[in-house]
Design a protein around this motif. Structure first.
Motif, PDB file in Angstrom:
ATOM      1  N   LEU B  33      44.933  35.527  36.520  1.00 15.47           N
ATOM      2  CA  LEU B  33      43.816  36.155  35.813  1.00 15.47           C
ATOM      3  C   LEU B  33      43.748  37.650  36.115  1.00 15.47           C
ATOM      4  CD1 LEU B  33      41.194  33.347  36.470  1.00 15.47           C
ATOM      5  CD2 LEU B  33      42.088  33.991  34.228  1.00 15.47           C
ATOM      6  N   GLY B  34      44.759  38.155  36.803  1.00 14.00           N
ATOM      7  CA  GLY B  34      44.841  39.586  37.042  1.00 14.00           C
ATOM      8  C   GLY B  34      44.160  40.060  38.308  1.00 14.00           C
ATOM      9  N   ASP B 307      31.947  31.838  44.057  1.00 17.68           N
ATOM     10  CA  ASP B 307      30.958  32.701  43.393  1.00 17.68           C
ATOM     11  C   ASP B 307      31.185  34.168  43.751  1.00 17.68           C
ATOM     12  OD1 ASP B 307      29.578  30.989  41.838  1.00 17.68           O
ATOM     13  OD2 ASP B 307      27.959  30.588  43.275  1.00 17.68           O
ATOM     14  N   SER B 308      31.615  34.395  45.014  1.00 21.24           N
ATOM     15  CA  SER B 308      31.742  35.760  45.487  1.00 21.24           C
ATOM     16  C   SER B 308      32.917  36.496  44.822  1.00 21.24           C
ATOM     17  CB  SER B 308      31.943  35.783  47.005  1.00 21.24           C
ATOM     18  OG  SER B 308      33.294  35.446  47.296  1.00 21.24           O
ATOM     19  N   LEU B 315      36.518  39.204  39.191  1.00 23.91           N
ATOM     20  CA  LEU B 315      36.768  38.204  38.152  1.00 23.91           C
ATOM     21  C   LEU B 315      35.526  38.056  37.281  1.00 23.91           C
ATOM     22  CD1 LEU B 315      38.581  35.135  39.744  1.00 23.91           C
ATOM     23  CD2 LEU B 315      39.531  36.996  38.396  1.00 23.91           C
ATOM     24  N   PRO B 316      35.713  37.871  35.985  1.00 23.52           N
ATOM     25  CA  PRO B 316      34.543  37.589  35.143  1.00 23.52           C
ATOM     26  C   PRO B 316      33.918  36.241  35.522  1.00 23.52           C
ATOM     27  CG  PRO B 316      36.570  37.408  33.882  1.00 23.52           C
ATOM     28  CD  PRO B 316      36.941  37.943  35.224  1.00 23.52           C
ATOM     29  N   ALA B 317      32.633  36.088  35.247  1.00 20.29           N
ATOM     30  CA  ALA B 317      31.901  34.886  35.667  1.00 20.29           C
ATOM     31  C   ALA B 317      32.573  33.613  35.161  1.00 20.29           C
ATOM     32  CB  ALA B 317      30.464  34.962  35.167  1.00 20.29           C
ATOM     33  N   VAL B 320      35.461  32.615  37.143  1.00 18.68           N
ATOM     34  CA  VAL B 320      35.060  32.016  38.411  1.00 18.68           C
ATOM     35  C   VAL B 320      34.857  30.507  38.244  1.00 18.68           C
ATOM     36  CG1 VAL B 320      33.197  31.863  40.094  1.00 18.68           C
ATOM     37  CG2 VAL B 320      34.079  34.100  39.403  1.00 18.68           C
ATOM     38  N   PHE B 321      34.217  30.137  37.137  1.00 17.08           N
ATOM     39  CA  PHE B 321      33.990  28.703  36.902  1.00 17.08           C
ATOM     40  C   PHE B 321      35.317  27.977  36.712  1.00 17.08           C
ATOM     41  CE2 PHE B 321      29.708  30.131  35.315  1.00 17.08           C
ATOM     42  CZ  PHE B 321      29.038  29.649  36.427  1.00 17.08           C
ATOM     43  N   VAL B 322      36.261  28.632  36.033  1.00 14.34           N
ATOM     44  CA  VAL B 322      37.582  28.024  35.851  1.00 14.34           C
ATOM     45  C   VAL B 322      38.210  27.749  37.216  1.00 14.34           C
ATOM     46  CG1 VAL B 322      39.928  28.430  35.032  1.00 14.34           C
ATOM     47  CG2 VAL B 322      37.980  29.041  33.579  1.00 14.34           C
TER      48      VAL B 322
END
Lengths: 504, 341
Positions: B33-34, B307-308, B315-317, B320-322
């Motif tokens: 994800l970069g 979450d952090s 990372l975009p929100a 984060v869930f992914v």
């Protein structure tokens, strides 16, 4: 004439139980052959050997006079043997057509039209007709059974084995099934009808083979068979051996059933005005061909079923509240028949299983003591010779025979602790080896000598004659005959079990 | 070491393997994800366990998860699948908030227990509905609890936007509860509130209930084989119903603790899927309340740590869930491997 299928000297052992002990059987094309015997006589095991579900330990199978080895169900299908199990093996959401051709679709794409034509011509040929496009779950049970039969025929069955096919059917559906079978054998098929119902074999079969304890007792043509003789073969005609216990001396009444009625959830009358008594020190045996109300009798006495009529008295007092808990408090315990489903807590420990039913008497609500449970369990396992890794092992790991011993240990340990007056035992020794059977019999006798009473419901007439002070015969939910020890006579008991009027 | 202890360590081994594998997957995903993978792993550990404030956040997350998972465990042990933990959390939170408003004048020593009891009662009430329906009418508790989740959620939406709405906030949140009704902090620097201790006590209490009381024995018997339990004289329906009531009460406590320990008010997003996570933890813990303590803590650390990543690695929100979901899947798969022969 060469028989279609012949089985010779087939032996099969499951753990301690010799399910088939040199069984012989043969069936010809063009006949309906009844395979009759009590539960556990080995009928289904024998047919499972034929259909490739079990490999026999010894014995020979011949098809069309040629010895064959059946390694699995596929082999059996190739040899033209089709089995219709007691509980159907249909995909409920599929249509009848899809079920019939299941596994035989041929190729990746369903050629519905060709398959349909195939099945329709099959239906035409054998004179069986079912609605092909309805999902199976919407069809009545009798029609589902026809789908099962068509499925077997579609796979090229020349011999059709039906295991207890009438259990779930209405009387009209039974008539239809029997005329279907008749038309199939007229077209050259062989049919084996496995059942324990005597009236059915007398109605539907050309020849009858009776099995008992894993062996063939007799094969007779329909014309030579009569109900009393068949029962005698089924239950064993041995004259009564020596009694295992001192005769009871007419103690106080422990259990009275007066005209008790039980109607099950489907509305079928299971007990139809049953009257009997058990007194202290007494073992009352209940004989009967299975399915004549035995389970309802055990259930209603043990509190698991509420009667819909009549009166139950325990130690002279009428019973008002039903339920197993209240019954245990009044000193009535039950050794159930279906041990895995009705008796065992598989994921809990052996010791925790031992205290079930007694746990409320043993501990105050907030003082459950696992160490005490463990030591009680250890003692019970020791006394009753349950083979297990230890009292902490999950009960589900035990073998069938040991589960049965565990349940007996539960009941007898409870009885030894006191406050137990009546035991209800239903086929308590089925599946047990000989030493364990003897041991359990001795426990029952000892319980009576200490002032208890036993209602022994059994399909084994030898067991009943050995232990009972009296034997009552249950037929269609009623007590139709009673024999005191001096009157024990397997032939007379057998006739009563078959529903032949007994002169009294 | 006894044979039993060895067996326990052997049972734990797949989780360790799973955890390492999960971190590996995390690194790969973050890189894809970069993001900077090593930095992400470092940040995850620091943000959840490696710093006082992070550990405090983890403890605060542990509290509702532990309450919820032992609630699910109690139900499962009785053979009932309580999918209604979310609804019961909301019911407990509503009752706790309402009592907190009423208890404004009381001293803290009375007000806090009153709020907690209210939370338990609210959850118990919601647990009693499926309990009674199953015992009396044989209705599956799964349907009832799922439906009650919606009812509870929309009731909270009504309260937080309607009668209890905080007009200054402009969101679906209620006015703050009085300071006299809030849970004490364990330490100012850590920022953890006392809820985690209550949850710990609840887990121990569930263990005691299951293994040291006659009721617990009956719960386990009913969950194992209801027919055998019935024939052993156990009132099956009543036992299941009571277990569901107690299960609801535990979940309700989670709601009360979230209100009085963390948010200090009732908010619409009070439960970000605690119910589902509780089911996962309950199953991962093999339905054992003491194992659930460790599992809840680990789960909370994972959630807080991932979450952090939004802040630390940028990372975009949604990413984060992914990552969170993927890491969870790996952990669950390791549980599956343990069970395979």
């Amino acid at each position: 004439m060469t028989p279609l299928v012949r089985l010779q000297g087939v032996r099969k052992r499951f753990g301690a139980v010799q399910a088939l002990d040199g069984a012989d059987f043969e069936v010809a094309a063009g006949e309906v052959h009844g395979l009759l015997g009590e539960n556990g006589a080995g009928k289904t095991t024998l047919m499972n050997v034929l259909s490739g579900l079990y490999r026999p330990d010894a014995g020979q199978v011949e098809v069309d006079g040629t010895p064959v080895v059946i390694r699995g169900p596929q082999d059996a299908v190739r040899l033209g043997i089709g089995m219709v199990h007691q509980h159907f093996e249909l995909v409920r959401h599929f249509t009848a057509l899809e079920n019939v051709v299941l596994g035989r679709e041929g190729g990746f794409l369903l050629d519905r039209r060709a398959l349909r034509a195939d099945v329709e011509s099959l239906m035409e040929r054998v004179g069986l007709s079912v609605p092909l496009d309805r999902p199976v779950r919407e069809l009545p049970v009798g029609v589902q059974q026809k789908v099962e039969i068509l499925k077997a025929l579609y796979r090229g069955a020349r011999l059709l084995v039906l295991d207890e096919p009438t259990t779930l059917l209405t009387p009209q559906e039974v008539d239809a099934l029997f005329s279907t079978l008749r038309s199939l054998v007229e077209r050259g098929l062989g049919v084996v009808l496995i059942t324990h119902k005597i009236q059915e074999v007398l109605r539907a079969c050309d020849r009858i083979t009776v099995m008992r304890r894993g062996r063939r007792v007799a094969t007779v043509a329909r014309a030579q068979a009569d109900a009393a003789r068949l029962v005698e073969w089924m239950v064993g005609g041995a004259p009564p051996g020596p009694a295992a216990k001192e005769p009871a001396r007419g103690g106080a009444a422990l259990l009275d059933l007066v005209d008790v009625q039980v109607v099950d959830s489907r509305g079928v009358v299971q007990l139809d005005g049953c009257t009997l008594q058990v007194r202290t020190g007494e073992i009352v045996g209940v004989a009967g061909v299975s399915g004549n109300g035995q389970t309802a009798l055990a259930g209603v006495v043990a509190g698991a079923l509420a009667p819909s009529g009549g009166e139950i008295r325990i130690r002279g007092e009428p019973v008002r509240s039903h339920g197993v808990g209240p019954r245990i408090q009044r000193g009535v315990l039950w050794i159930p028949e279906d041990r895995v489903r009705e008796g065992v807590l598989p994921r809990m420990t052996v010791a925790e299983n031992v205290v079930l039913g007694r746990h409320r008497a043993l501990f105050p609500p907030l003082r459950y003591d696992p160490r005490r449970v463990r030591s009680l369990g250890e003692a019970a396992v020791e006394t009753f010779r349950v083979v297990c890794p230890g009292p902490d092992a999950p009960a589900g790991l035990l073998s069938g025979g040991n589960l049965q011993k565990l349940l007996a240990a539960r009941v007898f340990a409870h009885a030894q602790a006191g406050g137990v007056h009546l035991l209800v035992a239903q086929n308590p020794t089925r599946g047990l080896d000989v030493p364990s059977t003897e041991f359990l019999h001795a426990q029952l006798v000892r319980f009576c000598q200490q002032g208890g009473g036993v209602l022994l419901i059994s399909e084994d007439l030898d067991e009943l004659q050995k232990l009972s002070d009296r034997i009552v015969v249950l037929y269609r939910g009623r007590v139709v005959a009673e024999f005191t020890r001096a009157q024990f006579d397997p032939y007379a008991i057998g006739r009563a079990m078959a529903g032949v009027e007994v002169a009294r | 070491m006894t044979a039993r202890a060895v067996a326990r360590w052997q049972a734990a081994a797949p989780y360790a393997v799973g955890l390492v594998a999960a971190l590996g997957v995390l690194a790969v995903l973050v890189a894809a994800l970069g993001g900077d993978a090593p930095a992400a792993v470092g940040s995850l550990v620091r943000a959840s366990l490696g710093s006082a404030a992070g550990f405090g956040q983890t403890l605060n997350k542990t509290a509702p998860l532990l309450f919820g998972s032992v609630a699910v465990i109690l139900g499962l042990r009785a053979g009932a699948f309580n999918i209604g933990v979310d609804g019961q959390i909301y019911a407990g939170a509503v009752a706790a908030t309402g009592v907190a408003f009423l208890a404004a004048g009381l001293p803290k020593l009375l007000a806090v227990p009153a709020v907690l009891v209210a939370g338990a009662a609210g959850g118990a009430l919601l647990g009693a509905v499926p309990g009674l329906l199953r015992a009396r009418a044989g209705v599956s508790e799964i349907f009832v609890t799922v439906m009650l989740n919606f009812i509870a959620l929309f009731f909270v939406e009504y309260l937080s936007t309607g009668p209890w709405n905080d007009p200054m906030a402009g969101e679906a949140i209620t006015r703050a509860v009085p300071p006299s009704t809030t849970l004490p902090l364990l330490g100012v620097r850590v920022g953890a509130h006392a809820g985690v201790l209550l949850a710990l006590a609840a887990a121990l209490a569930v263990w005691w209930l299951l293994y040291r009381t006659v009721f617990g024995y009956e719960v386990r018997a009913v969950g194992d084989n209801p027919t055998a339990a019935r024939l052993g004289g156990i009132p099956v329906g009543r036992t299941v119903a009571l277990a569901l009531v107690a299960s609801g009460a535990l979940a309700g406590l989670a709601g009360a603790v979230e209100v009085s320990g963390f948010h200090y008010r009732l908010i619409l997003g009070l439960s970000p899927g605690y119910g589902v996570m509780s089911i996962l933890i309950a199953v991962l813990s093999r339905r054992h309340p003491l194992v659930a303590i460790v599992a809840s803590l680990g789960f909370a650390a994972l959630v807080v740590g991932t979450d952090s990543l939004q802040r630390s690695v940028g990372l975009p929100a949604s990413a984060v869930f992914v990552v969170q979901a993927a890491v969870l899947l790996v952990l669950l798969a390791s549980e599956g491997l343990r069970r395979a022969p």
